[in-house]
Motif scaffolding. Structure first.
Motif, PDB file in Angstrom:
ATOM      1  N   UNK A   4       7.118  -4.576  21.124  1.00 35.65           N
ATOM      2  CA  UNK A   4       5.711  -4.493  21.501  1.00 35.65           C
ATOM      3  C   UNK A   4       4.847  -4.691  20.270  1.00 35.65           C
ATOM      4  N   UNK A   5       3.683  -5.302  20.472  1.00 34.74           N
ATOM      5  CA  UNK A   5       2.658  -5.342  19.430  1.00 34.74           C
ATOM      6  C   UNK A   5       1.477  -4.510  19.884  1.00 34.74           C
ATOM      7  N   UNK A   6       0.685  -4.071  18.940  1.00 35.29           N
ATOM      8  CA  UNK A   6      -0.461  -3.223  19.247  1.00 35.29           C
ATOM      9  C   UNK A   6      -1.597  -3.567  18.292  1.00 35.29           C
ATOM     10  N   UNK A   7      -2.768  -3.808  18.860  1.00 35.05           N
ATOM     11  CA  UNK A   7      -3.977  -4.068  18.081  1.00 35.05           C
ATOM     12  C   UNK A   7      -5.018  -3.013  18.405  1.00 35.05           C
ATOM     13  N   UNK A   8      -5.950  -2.724  17.496  1.00 37.37           N
ATOM     14  CA  UNK A   8      -6.949  -1.681  17.742  1.00 37.37           C
ATOM     15  C   UNK A   8      -7.694  -1.898  19.054  1.00 37.37           C
ATOM     16  N   UNK A  53      -3.402  10.425  12.578  1.00 37.65           N
ATOM     17  CA  UNK A  53      -3.325   9.397  13.630  1.00 37.65           C
ATOM     18  C   UNK A  53      -3.569   8.008  13.056  1.00 37.65           C
ATOM     19  N   UNK A  54      -2.960   7.027  13.668  1.00 41.07           N
ATOM     20  CA  UNK A  54      -3.217   5.642  13.295  1.00 41.07           C
ATOM     21  C   UNK A  54      -4.586   5.256  13.851  1.00 41.07           C
ATOM     22  N   UNK A  55      -5.508   4.781  13.032  1.00 41.21           N
ATOM     23  CA  UNK A  55      -6.903   4.575  13.470  1.00 41.21           C
ATOM     24  C   UNK A  55      -7.025   3.601  14.639  1.00 41.21           C
ATOM     25  N   UNK A  56      -7.815   3.983  15.628  1.00 41.89           N
ATOM     26  CA  UNK A  56      -8.254   3.102  16.731  1.00 41.89           C
ATOM     27  C   UNK A  56      -7.122   2.588  17.611  1.00 41.89           C
ATOM     28  N   UNK A  57      -5.975   3.252  17.606  1.00 39.39           N
ATOM     29  CA  UNK A  57      -4.859   2.771  18.407  1.00 39.39           C
ATOM     30  C   UNK A  57      -4.731   3.562  19.711  1.00 39.39           C
ATOM     31  N   UNK A  58      -4.382   2.846  20.777  1.00 39.10           N
ATOM     32  CA  UNK A  58      -4.171   3.463  22.080  1.00 39.10           C
ATOM     33  C   UNK A  58      -2.861   4.256  22.082  1.00 39.10           C
ATOM     34  N   UNK A  59      -2.737   5.257  22.962  1.00 42.90           N
ATOM     35  CA  UNK A  59      -1.479   6.013  23.063  1.00 42.90           C
ATOM     36  C   UNK A  59      -0.322   5.103  23.470  1.00 42.90           C
ATOM     37  N   UNK A  60       0.866   5.396  22.923  1.00 43.49           N
ATOM     38  CA  UNK A  60       2.051   4.583  23.230  1.00 43.49           C
ATOM     39  C   UNK A  60       3.243   5.452  23.624  1.00 43.49           C
ATOM     40  N   UNK A  61       3.026   6.751  23.815  1.00 39.71           N
ATOM     41  CA  UNK A  61       4.148   7.655  24.059  1.00 39.71           C
ATOM     42  C   UNK A  61       4.951   7.264  25.291  1.00 39.71           C
ATOM     43  N   UNK A  62       4.307   6.667  26.291  1.00 44.49           N
ATOM     44  CA  UNK A  62       5.011   6.302  27.518  1.00 44.49           C
ATOM     45  C   UNK A  62       6.031   5.185  27.283  1.00 44.49           C
ATOM     46  N   UNK A  63       5.938   4.496  26.147  1.00 46.19           N
ATOM     47  CA  UNK A  63       6.872   3.409  25.843  1.00 46.19           C
ATOM     48  C   UNK A  63       8.095   3.901  25.053  1.00 46.19           C
ATOM     49  N   UNK A  64       8.094   5.180  24.694  1.00 40.87           N
ATOM     50  CA  UNK A  64       9.199   5.697  23.881  1.00 40.87           C
ATOM     51  C   UNK A  64       9.314   4.986  22.553  1.00 40.87           C
ATOM     52  N   UNK A 115       0.828  -1.214   0.000  1.00 44.90           N
ATOM     53  CA  UNK A 115       0.000   0.000   0.000  1.00 44.90           C
ATOM     54  C   UNK A 115       0.860   1.260   0.000  1.00 44.90           C
ATOM     55  N   UNK A 116       0.258   2.373  -0.369  1.00 48.21           N
ATOM     56  CA  UNK A 116       1.008   3.631  -0.482  1.00 48.21           C
ATOM     57  C   UNK A 116       1.285   4.283   0.862  1.00 48.21           C
ATOM     58  N   UNK A 117       0.618   3.829   1.909  1.00 46.99           N
ATOM     59  CA  UNK A 117       0.791   4.460   3.221  1.00 46.99           C
ATOM     60  C   UNK A 117       2.033   3.931   3.936  1.00 46.99           C
ATOM     61  N   UNK A 118       2.529   4.738   4.870  1.00 46.07           N
ATOM     62  CA  UNK A 118       3.615   4.314   5.746  1.00 46.07           C
ATOM     63  C   UNK A 118       3.193   4.557   7.200  1.00 46.07           C
ATOM     64  N   UNK A 119       3.748   3.744   8.082  1.00 45.78           N
ATOM     65  CA  UNK A 119       3.590   3.971   9.508  1.00 45.78           C
ATOM     66  C   UNK A 119       4.845   4.701   9.972  1.00 45.78           C
ATOM     67  N   UNK A 120       4.697   5.597  10.935  1.00 43.29           N
ATOM     68  CA  UNK A 120       5.830   6.394  11.402  1.00 43.29           C
ATOM     69  C   UNK A 120       5.598   6.787  12.860  1.00 43.29           C
ATOM     70  N   UNK A 121       6.594   7.429  13.453  1.00 45.99           N
ATOM     71  CA  UNK A 121       6.468   8.002  14.789  1.00 45.99           C
ATOM     72  C   UNK A 121       6.383   9.513  14.649  1.00 45.99           C
ATOM     73  N   UNK A 122       5.324  10.100  15.192  1.00 46.15           N
ATOM     74  CA  UNK A 122       5.143  11.553  15.158  1.00 46.15           C
ATOM     75  C   UNK A 122       4.681  12.011  16.534  1.00 46.15           C
ATOM     76  N   UNK A 123       5.430  12.925  17.126  1.00 50.07           N
ATOM     77  CA  UNK A 123       5.121  13.416  18.481  1.00 50.07           C
ATOM     78  C   UNK A 123       5.005  12.246  19.460  1.00 50.07           C
ATOM     79  N   UNK A 124       5.918  11.276  19.319  1.00 53.71           N
ATOM     80  CA  UNK A 124       6.029  10.119  20.216  1.00 53.71           C
ATOM     81  C   UNK A 124       4.820   9.181  20.149  1.00 53.71           C
ATOM     82  N   UNK A 125       4.033   9.272  19.096  1.00 56.93           N
ATOM     83  CA  UNK A 125       2.900   8.369  18.895  1.00 56.93           C
ATOM     84  C   UNK A 125       2.998   7.727  17.513  1.00 56.93           C
ATOM     85  N   UNK A 126       2.342   6.565  17.359  1.00 59.82           N
ATOM     86  CA  UNK A 126       2.246   5.949  16.041  1.00 59.82           C
ATOM     87  C   UNK A 126       1.361   6.796  15.152  1.00 59.82           C
ATOM     88  N   UNK A 127       1.775   6.966  13.920  1.00 61.05           N
ATOM     89  CA  UNK A 127       1.029   7.828  13.005  1.00 61.05           C
ATOM     90  C   UNK A 127       1.066   7.234  11.603  1.00 61.05           C
TER      91      UNK A 127
END
Length: 572
Positions: free
Chosen positions: A365-369, A330-341, A309-321
């Motif tokens: 770490x893994x993350x699901x919606x 924002x990455x849809x339906x994902x919980x905040x992860x900034x505390x994990x660095x 797909x044309x999209x990329x996942x990245x880190x922006x302002x310490x969150x998944x984006x």
């Protein structure tokens, strides 16, 4: 009359290659005498220059006979008719030149302590076996070919010689070409290229024989073929008639297959012959009788060079984006992860699963919606995660005993609080090595592995052997790609190409493309401070990251895209 000495062979080959470039209309190139007339390539084959080697000269010494015999190995026409003139009658009959080709940087004839026995000493660059599988060798790899000579009617001739030929590296690049033959992933959904090296004027028959013989060692057990074990060509040719490649197979094995299998055989051959301009379609035959191949639409052609797909996942302002069309969301339906660095995120190509490392690269770490992050493994250091098409996320790092391990986890479908299915692999070929990068190919059958030991880096591609349910079981012994530097990271660009580099915040960095179809790295434009790479679909969709932001490859340079996000990665 004696010709040039053995050490002049590479220079002679270079002159011949120069003639190829200067005389494109001439397809035949002699080793002596005038240039011959053009020769058309046979139907179904890629046209290539034809070398016309010199025949034995009267009164030539044993070392000259040996040297010129191997030079004559570049003249493959008429079953190496000229080369066979250097052999005694018995050895001319028994010698099989197509068993392997030793591609050398330098060569010389060296006498031994045994009378009439010599060694042809080569600095070997590649070894190409009978199925076109090429193995690279570092400079200084010496192989000695024993050669025995005898006098026949007062002239020296070769009486004992191993099977195979030896070809100067420059000549090899002109005569041989890299051609992918195709196998399937175990689900028969995706086409997997298996690059082989063949003489350009003999490719259709060589491709077919290699396909029937099965995949290269690094793909055995990782890919599937529609052709059953034991099936063979019924005749020693694959003629191309009016655009149709007539593949005549042993009737017993062919007729025992299902209609579905025969259709997949035809598709496999069609993909394999795509590089052959004169082949339009493929006919299966059983002892020369045409076999009808039915297509009721239930068997789909395999996907070649699977796209992302044309999209990329990245880190922006310490969150998944999400990074797409030069925008961050924002990455849809994902919980905040900034505390994990979070760093070095990855996104599944088949589900909404994501993964990332902590800032110290010690925990995956893994993350699901709708769920909180789940720690999958903790080690002293880990490679950035990579997902496959079965939703396994991969990483590599030291195990409890310090040995290198490759680990895969499948968090999708696992209830919160339960441990995700996990597999740990300990390939023997990674013993004592530190893995810098581990990336799964888009079709999920291969892994790009960059590892280091004592300051020396290897860039390799291994096959992934799985159980019937898709669970990873083993990594095959890999094939090695030639890189000019000591890269510490890499990405898949196409199904036969990867991009690698050694990142540096403080220096110009020159990424390079490495291809399974070429032994020569292709440098990209240098850029200051590149520390990360990502790639979409092809060389034009390569992205680099520095402290100044994200850049996209544009021609021979880099085009600024956006500042702020870091560690972008396409799904996979």
């Amino acid at each position: 009359m004696n010709g040039p000495g053995p050490r002049q062979a590479p220079l002679l080959a270079f002159v011949l290659v120069l003639l190829v470039l200067l005389l494109p209309a001439c397809a035949r190139i002699p080793t002596s005498g005038p240039v011959g007339k053009s020769s058309e390539g046979s139907a179904g084959n890629v046209s290539a220059p034809v070398f016309l080697p010199a025949a034995p000269q009267k009164g030539a010494s044993p070392d000259t006979i040996i040297d010129y015999f191997y030079r004559a190995g570049s003249g493959y026409e008429d079953d190496y008719a000229v080369a066979r003139q250097y052999l005694t009658q018995a050895s001319s009959v028994s010698w099989r030149p197509d068993q392997r080709a030793l591609v050398y940087r330098d060569a010389r004839v060296v006498p031994t302590k045994t009378e009439n026995v010599y060694n042809y000493e080569l600095d070997v660059a590649y070894t190409v076996d009978a199925d076109g599988i090429a193995t690279q060798s570092p400079e200084g790899t010496i192989e000695k070919i024993p050669v025995t000579v005898a006098q026949v009617d007062g002239e020296w001739r070769i009486s004992e010689i191993p099977d195979g030929t030896a070809i100067p590296e420059e000549t090899f690049k002109v005569i041989y070409g890299a051609f992918p033959i195709y196998f399937y992933d175990p689900s028969f959904t995706y086409a997997v290229p298996d690059v082989r090296w063949f003489i350009k004027n003999k490719t259709v028959k060589a491709m077919t024989s290699a396909l029937l013989a099965g995949p290269a060692p690094y793909l055995r057990g990782a890919v599937a073929s529609a052709f059953p074990s034991g099936i063979k060509l019924a005749r020693e040719s694959v003629p191309v008639v009016s655009g149709a490649a007539q593949v005549d197979l042993s009737a017993k094995e062919l007729m025992a297959t299902s209609a579905e299998d025969r259709l997949r055989m035809q598709m496999q051959l069609t993909l394999t012959f795509r590089s052959q301009p004169d082949v339009v379609n493929v006919e299966l035959r059983a002892n020369q009788d045409l076999v009808r191949v039915e297509d009721d639409g239930t068997v789909l052609p395999p996907v070649q060079n699977k796209s992302v797909p044309s999209r990329q996942i990245a880190i922006s302002d310490r969150e998944l984006a999400r990074y797409e069309n030069n925008r961050i969301s924002p990455l849809p339906d994902m919980q905040p992860v900034s505390s994990f660095g979070p760093r070095y995120p990855a996104e599944s190509p088949v589900s909404q699963a994501a993964a990332f490392l902590n800032a110290g690269r010690s925990t995956l770490y893994s993350l699901l919606p709708g769920e909180t992050p789940r720690a999958l493994t903790t080690r002293s250091t880990l490679t950035r995660p990579s997902f496959d098409l079965q939703d396994w996320v991969w990483t590599a790092g030291p195990g409890a005993s310090g040995g290198t391990e490759v680990a895969a986890f499948r968090p999708a479908g696992t209830a919160p609080g339960l441990a995700a299915p996990a597999v740990t692999l300990r390939p023997a070929w990674l013993a004592g090595r530190t893995v810098k990068e581990f990336r799964i190919s888009r079709e999920g059958v291969r892994a790009l592995v960059i590892s280091e030991q004592s300051g020396q880096t290897r860039v390799q591609v291994a096959g992934i052997i799985r159980g019937r349910d898709g669970t990873p079981r083993e990594l095959t012994t890999p094939v090695t790609l030639a890189a000019s530097g000591q890269p510490d990271q890499g990405i898949w660009v196409t199904d036969t190409t990867v991009a690698v580099m050694k990142g540096s915040k403080a220096a110009n960095v020159t990424p390079e493309l490495l291809s399974l179809t070429s032994g020569e790295p292709q440098p990209l434009a240098p850029w200051p401070g590149l520390v990360a790479l990502s790639a979409g679909n092809g060389p034009d969709e390569i992205y680099g990251q520095s402290a100044e932001g994200i850049f996209q490859r544009l021609g021979n340079g880099w085009s600024p895209q956006i500042t702020g996000p870091v560690d972008p990665a396409f799904p996979g």
